[in-house]
Design a protein around this motif. Structure first.
Motif, PDB file in Angstrom:
ATOM      1  N   SER A 329      11.592 -33.288   6.328  1.00  0.00           N
ATOM      2  CA  SER A 329      11.064 -33.370   7.692  1.00  0.00           C
ATOM      3  C   SER A 329       9.596 -32.976   7.788  1.00  0.00           C
ATOM      4  N   ALA A 330       9.299 -31.676   7.714  1.00  0.00           N
ATOM      5  CA  ALA A 330       7.941 -31.194   7.979  1.00  0.00           C
ATOM      6  C   ALA A 330       6.915 -31.730   6.995  1.00  0.00           C
ATOM      7  N   ASN A 331       7.223 -31.686   5.693  1.00  0.00           N
ATOM      8  CA  ASN A 331       6.230 -32.111   4.699  1.00  0.00           C
ATOM      9  C   ASN A 331       5.899 -33.598   4.787  1.00  0.00           C
ATOM     10  N   PRO A 332       6.885 -34.502   4.811  1.00  0.00           N
ATOM     11  CA  PRO A 332       6.511 -35.915   4.958  1.00  0.00           C
ATOM     12  C   PRO A 332       5.896 -36.228   6.320  1.00  0.00           C
ATOM     13  N   ALA A 333       6.234 -35.425   7.337  1.00  0.00           N
ATOM     14  CA  ALA A 333       5.616 -35.666   8.660  1.00  0.00           C
ATOM     15  C   ALA A 333       4.124 -35.394   8.613  1.00  0.00           C
ATOM     16  N   ILE A 334       3.716 -34.249   8.017  1.00  0.00           N
ATOM     17  CA  ILE A 334       2.272 -34.015   7.936  1.00  0.00           C
ATOM     18  C   ILE A 334       1.643 -34.896   6.864  1.00  0.00           C
ATOM     19  N   GLY A 335       2.467 -35.403   5.940  1.00  0.00           N
ATOM     20  CA  GLY A 335       1.966 -36.402   4.992  1.00  0.00           C
ATOM     21  C   GLY A 335       1.541 -37.668   5.721  1.00  0.00           C
ATOM     22  N   TYR A 336       2.327 -38.049   6.720  1.00  0.00           N
ATOM     23  CA  TYR A 336       1.948 -39.220   7.527  1.00  0.00           C
ATOM     24  C   TYR A 336       0.705 -38.911   8.356  1.00  0.00           C
ATOM     25  N   THR A 337       0.632 -37.684   8.883  1.00  0.00           N
ATOM     26  CA  THR A 337      -0.578 -37.278   9.606  1.00  0.00           C
ATOM     27  C   THR A 337      -1.788 -37.349   8.691  1.00  0.00           C
ATOM     28  N   SER A 338      -1.617 -36.901   7.453  1.00  0.00           N
ATOM     29  CA  SER A 338      -2.699 -36.976   6.465  1.00  0.00           C
ATOM     30  C   SER A 338      -3.149 -38.417   6.268  1.00  0.00           C
ATOM     31  N   ASP A 339      -2.187 -39.325   6.146  1.00  0.00           N
ATOM     32  CA  ASP A 339      -2.531 -40.743   5.978  1.00  0.00           C
ATOM     33  C   ASP A 339      -3.313 -41.264   7.181  1.00  0.00           C
ATOM     34  N   PRO A 481      -7.978 -22.738  12.434  1.00  0.00           N
ATOM     35  CA  PRO A 481      -6.677 -22.651  13.101  1.00  0.00           C
ATOM     36  C   PRO A 481      -5.569 -23.123  12.165  1.00  0.00           C
ATOM     37  N   VAL A 482      -4.522 -22.315  12.023  1.00  0.00           N
ATOM     38  CA  VAL A 482      -3.380 -22.655  11.169  1.00  0.00           C
ATOM     39  C   VAL A 482      -2.198 -23.000  12.073  1.00  0.00           C
ATOM     40  N   LEU A 483      -1.824 -24.265  12.105  1.00  0.00           N
ATOM     41  CA  LEU A 483      -0.702 -24.721  12.916  1.00  0.00           C
ATOM     42  C   LEU A 483       0.571 -24.663  12.087  1.00  0.00           C
ATOM     43  N   LYS A 484       1.592 -23.966  12.604  1.00  0.00           N
ATOM     44  CA  LYS A 484       2.865 -23.820  11.896  1.00  0.00           C
ATOM     45  C   LYS A 484       3.839 -24.900  12.357  1.00  0.00           C
ATOM     46  N   LEU A 485       4.441 -25.564  11.387  1.00  0.00           N
ATOM     47  CA  LEU A 485       5.409 -26.614  11.675  1.00  0.00           C
ATOM     48  C   LEU A 485       6.739 -26.241  11.035  1.00  0.00           C
ATOM     49  N   SER A 486       7.776 -26.102  11.842  1.00  0.00           N
ATOM     50  CA  SER A 486       9.087 -25.739  11.311  1.00  0.00           C
ATOM     51  C   SER A 486       9.805 -26.979  10.800  1.00  0.00           C
ATOM     52  N   SER A 487      10.523 -26.812   9.695  1.00  0.00           N
ATOM     53  CA  SER A 487      11.274 -27.938   9.126  1.00  0.00           C
ATOM     54  C   SER A 487      12.579 -28.168   9.862  1.00  0.00           C
ATOM     55  N   MET A 495      11.980 -18.283  16.107  1.00  0.00           N
ATOM     56  CA  MET A 495      10.653 -17.683  15.958  1.00  0.00           C
ATOM     57  C   MET A 495       9.610 -18.480  16.740  1.00  0.00           C
ATOM     58  N   PRO A 496       9.783 -18.579  18.051  1.00  0.00           N
ATOM     59  CA  PRO A 496       8.849 -19.400  18.848  1.00  0.00           C
ATOM     60  C   PRO A 496       7.454 -18.814  18.932  1.00  0.00           C
ATOM     61  N   ASP A 497       7.304 -17.534  18.578  1.00  0.00           N
ATOM     62  CA  ASP A 497       5.982 -16.915  18.654  1.00  0.00           C
ATOM     63  C   ASP A 497       5.061 -17.356  17.525  1.00  0.00           C
ATOM     64  N   ILE A 498       5.625 -17.894  16.426  1.00  0.00           N
ATOM     65  CA  ILE A 498       4.757 -18.334  15.325  1.00  0.00           C
ATOM     66  C   ILE A 498       4.784 -19.848  15.098  1.00  0.00           C
ATOM     67  N   ILE A 499       5.792 -20.539  15.634  1.00  0.00           N
ATOM     68  CA  ILE A 499       5.923 -21.974  15.388  1.00  0.00           C
ATOM     69  C   ILE A 499       5.211 -22.769  16.485  1.00  0.00           C
ATOM     70  N   ASP A 500       4.294 -23.644  16.076  1.00  0.00           N
ATOM     71  CA  ASP A 500       3.572 -24.500  17.013  1.00  0.00           C
ATOM     72  C   ASP A 500       4.308 -25.811  17.261  1.00  0.00           C
ATOM     73  N   ILE A 501       4.850 -26.392  16.193  1.00  0.00           N
ATOM     74  CA  ILE A 501       5.461 -27.722  16.294  1.00  0.00           C
ATOM     75  C   ILE A 501       6.797 -27.716  15.550  1.00  0.00           C
ATOM     76  N   ASP A 502       7.826 -28.251  16.185  1.00  0.00           N
ATOM     77  CA  ASP A 502       9.161 -28.345  15.586  1.00  0.00           C
ATOM     78  C   ASP A 502       9.379 -29.759  15.072  1.00  0.00           C
ATOM     79  N   THR A 503       9.565 -29.899  13.756  1.00  0.00           N
ATOM     80  CA  THR A 503       9.836 -31.225  13.190  1.00  0.00           C
ATOM     81  C   THR A 503      11.322 -31.424  12.914  1.00  0.00           C
TER      82      THR A 503
END
Length: 553
Positions: A329-339, A481-487, A495-503
Motif C-alpha cells: 500500500s504505502a510504498n507503491p503509493a508514494i512510488g506512483y507519486t514519485s513517478d 517537512p516529513v509527511l507520515k503515511l500509514s500502510s 496514532m492520528p497525532d503522527i500520521i498525515d495520510i492513511d493509505t
C-alpha cells in the motif's frame, strides 16, 4: 466480499494475508484453493506450493529467501523455516537496450503550482527557515543558550502540556490529594499555543541543530559532517545560517566553506560564522551571534511565497517501522507519486541502501548510463563489506518489529521498500552527502536507520519527505517537512497525532495505487504551499543524526 489473501506478482510462490486467517480455512489465491496449515495473521505470508530445504522463495517476482526445511502448501513462512537469500548482481546486468518507461498521465497537474520561496540559485523552498548550528559538539551549550533567547523573545516558545501535568501533580501532592486516579483524570491540553505573536511572519522558524561530531573522530568523519551541514545550508528551505566554531576542532571553518562551495559554487545566502577562540569571552560570542542573526532575520523576513512549478519539488522517499502491508500500500503509493513528480520535471530521492538488497538487478537496468551502474555496485559492495567485517550484514537489517509484522528477511523487506522509487528511470547515484542536482529519480546511499536516513535526505536537497510506516515512527526533520503515511488504517486510527495520510484504503480495495499516489501529490502541494503543516513539524520532531559511515543498517 473482501479479498483475504493475495500474491503481489502473479509468479510469486508466497501469498500475503490481508486479514487474520484461521487454521483450516480454505483460501483462494490466483484461482488456487489452499487449505491453511496454521493460523496466518494479517500481513504474514504462507506457502503457495511445497518447498524443500534449499529451495528459493519468491515475492515481488524476486528471490526473498531460501527454505531452511520442508515447507508445505498452506504453511506459515517464519524466521524458523525461511532464511535470507537474494539474487546476485553486477554492473553488467544493465541491459544494452535503453530502458523504456511509460510515464503516468500528469495532465491534471500540467499548470499546477505551489507557493514557495524562490532562491537566487533557482531552487524553491517549501518553507523559510534560519539555521543555527555548531561545527563541533563543544559549542552545543552555546547553541542551546541562543535557542532559549530567540524562542522566548520571538514568540516561538510553545506551551508544554506536560509541564502543566507535573505542576498539577505537585499541587495535589502538597495537598495530600495525589492518587493514581487523580493523575489519570488529568486532561492534557495538547493544542499548540504560541506564547507571543510572531515577530517575523515570513520566517517559519529558527532551527537549532546540535550533534556529537566535529572532533575526536577521524578526519573523514569531520569532512562528512561539513559536507552534510553545507547541504543543509544549501537546501532551498533555508534562508541563511549562523555557524559557531570553537577554533581548534577537526571540522574547521575552511573545511565547511570549501564543502559548501563544492555543492554550490555561486551560493548567495547570508552565512554568519563566529569562532569562540578568536572572539574570546563566551558572552561576546553569544551576543555577537544573536545580534547579527537578528539583523539577518529582518532581511530573510522580506522573502515571501510565490508560485512555482511542480518541477521545483524534490521529494525524499523513506520508510520506517515497516510492516507486511508497507510494500503493498504505502510504498507503491508514494512510488506512483514519485513517478508523477519525475514526469513533471521534479526530483525524487530514494534512500536506504541496505533496503535495496535483492532488487539491485531491476534498479541497475533502470539506470541512465553504465557509469551509474558501476558507481551503484561499488557503493553497495563497499557498504556490505564494511557490515560483514564488523560481524553484521544486510541480512540482519529487519528489526524485531519488522519480523513481528511479517517482514522476515532483508530481501523481503527490501523488495517492498524499493517500491517507494516507482518505475521511472534512475538519473543519478548519490553517495552520502552528495547533493541532488539532476531531475528524475536519484538513489542516495544512507543507512536504513530512520533518523540517519532522513537527515541525509534533507542534506541532499529534499524540500519535502514522504515517510511510510506500518508500525508508527515519530521521526521528523528540522528543515524538511516529513509527511507520515500509514500502510494500514488501524495504525492511522491508533496514532492520528503522527500520521498525515492513511493509505490503508489500498488494502481494503477502496482505492487504487494510482488514486492514492495522486491524492498524496495533492497533499504535498498543500504542505509545500504552507496551507497545511506536517504533523512531525507540529510535534517539533526535529531529528538530526549525522551518519559517521560506521556500520548502521
Amino acid at each position: 466480499m473482501m479479498i483475504r489473501a493475495i500474491t503481489i506478482h502473479e509468479k510469486d510462490d508466497l501469498a500475503v494475508a490481508l486479514t487474520d486467517l484461521p487454521k483450516g480455512a480454505e483460501v483462494t489465491v490466483n484461482g488456487k484453493a489452499i487449505t491453511l496449515q496454521h493460523t496466518i495473521n494479517a500481513k504474514h505470508k504462507f506457502a503457495m506450493k511445497d518447498f524443500h530445504a534449499g529451495d528459493e522463495v519468491h515475492m515481488y517476482n524476486v528471490t526473498v529467501g531460501k527454505a531452511k526445511e520442508t515447507i508445505k502448501t498452506g504453511e506459515a513462512v517464519t524466521t524458523s523455516n525461511l532464511a535470507h537469500q537474494s539474487e546476485s548482481f553486477s554492473a553488467e546486468d544493465k541491459s544494452a537496450n535503453a530502458f523504456q518507461w511509460t510515464s503516468p498521465d500528469v495532465s491534471p497537474w500540467k499548470d499546477a503550482t505551489f507557493m514557495g520561496y524562490h532562491r537566487k540559485d533557482g531552487q524553491v523552498g517549501t518553507a523559510n527557515y534560519w539555521l543555527v548550528f555548531p561545527l563541533v559538539f563543544c559549542e552545543n551549550r552555546n547553541i542551546e543558550t541562543i535557542k532559549k533567547a530567540f524562542d522566548k523573545a520571538l514568540g516561538l516558545e510553545k506551551q508544554d502540556p506536560y509541564v502543566a501535568l507535573v505542576e498539577n501533580m505537585v499541587d495535589r501532592f502538597r495537598k495530600n490529594e495525589l492518587s493514581d486516579a487523580s493523575v489519570l483524570d488529568f486532561k492534557l491540553d495538547t493544542t499548540t499555543h504560541i506564547s507571543k505573536a510572531r515577530v517575523f511572519e515570513n520566517i517559519d522558524g529558527i532551527r537549532f541543530l546540535t550533534h556529537q561530531g566535529g572532533c575526536g573522530g577521524t578526519r573523514q568523519d569531520a569532512e562528512t559532517l561539513c559536507r552534510l551541514l553545507s547541504g543543509y545550508v544549501n537546501n532551498p528551505n533555508v534562508a541563511g545560517a549562523t555557524v559557531l566554531s570553537l577554533g581548534c576542532q577537526n571540522a574547521q571553518v575552511q573545511m565547511f566553506t570549501d564543502a559548501l562551495h563544492s555543492i554550490n559554487p555561486t551560493i548567495d545566502k547570508p552565512i554568519i560564522i563566529h569562532d569562540q577562540q578568536d572572539t574570546g569571552k563566551e558572552q561576546e560570542l553569544i551576543k555577537n551571534s544573536i545580534t547579527e542573526t537578528f539583523m539577518a532575520l529582518i532581511e530573510a523576513n522580506k522573502q515571501t511565497r510565490e508560485p512555482a512549478p511542480l518541477s521545483k519539488l524534490t521529494i525524499g522517499l523513506e520508510c520506517g517501522g515497516s510492516d507486511g502491508f508497507s510494500g503493498i500500500s504505502a510504498n507503491p503509493a508514494i512510488g506512483y507519486t514519485s513517478d508523477l513528480v519525475v514526469a513533471l520535471g521534479g526530483k525524487a530521492i530514494l534512500s536506504e541502501f541496505p533496503e535495496l538488497c535483492g532488487v539491485e538487478r531491476e534498479l541497475i537496468n533502470r539506470m541512465d548510463t553504465q557509469e551509474l551502474a558501476v558507481k551503484f555496485v561499488d557503493i553497495m559492495r563497499r557498504y556490505e563489506k564494511s557490515a560483514v567485517e564488523a560481524g553484521s550484514g544486510f541480512d540482519m537489517n529487519p528489526s524485531p518489529g519488522n519480523i513481528k509484522d511479517g517482514l522476515i528477511t532483508d530481501a523481503m523487506k527490501s523488495a517492498g521498500a524499493a517500491k517507494k522509487g516507482g518505475t521511472s528511470p534512475i538519473t543519478d547515484i548519490l553517495d552520502y552527502t552528495e547533493y541532488a542536482h539532476k531531475p528524475g529519480l536519484n538513489l542516495l546511499c544512507t543507512p536504513g536507520n530512520d533518523v540517519e536516513s532522513t537527515t541525509g535526505l534533507a542534506g541532499s536537497g529534499a524540500n519535502i519527505i514522504l515517510f511510510t510506516t506500518g508500525l508508527g515512527t515519530p521521526t521528523g526533520n528540522p528543515i524538511s517537512p516529513v509527511l507520515k503515511l500509514s500502510s494500514n488504517s488501524k495504525l492511522a486510527a491508533k496514532m492520528p497525532d503522527i500520521i498525515d495520510i492513511d493509505t490503508g484504503k489500498v488494502i481494503t480495495g477502496e482505492k487504487t495505487i494510482e488514486e492514492m499516489g495522486s491524492e498524496i501529490l495533492n497533499y504535498i502541494i498543500e504542505v509545500a504551499s504552507g496551507h497545511k503543516t506536517a504533523k512531525s513539524m507540529d510535534l517539533e520532531q526535529y531529528d538530526f543524526i549525522p551518519w559517521k559511515r560506521g556500520v548502521s543498517l
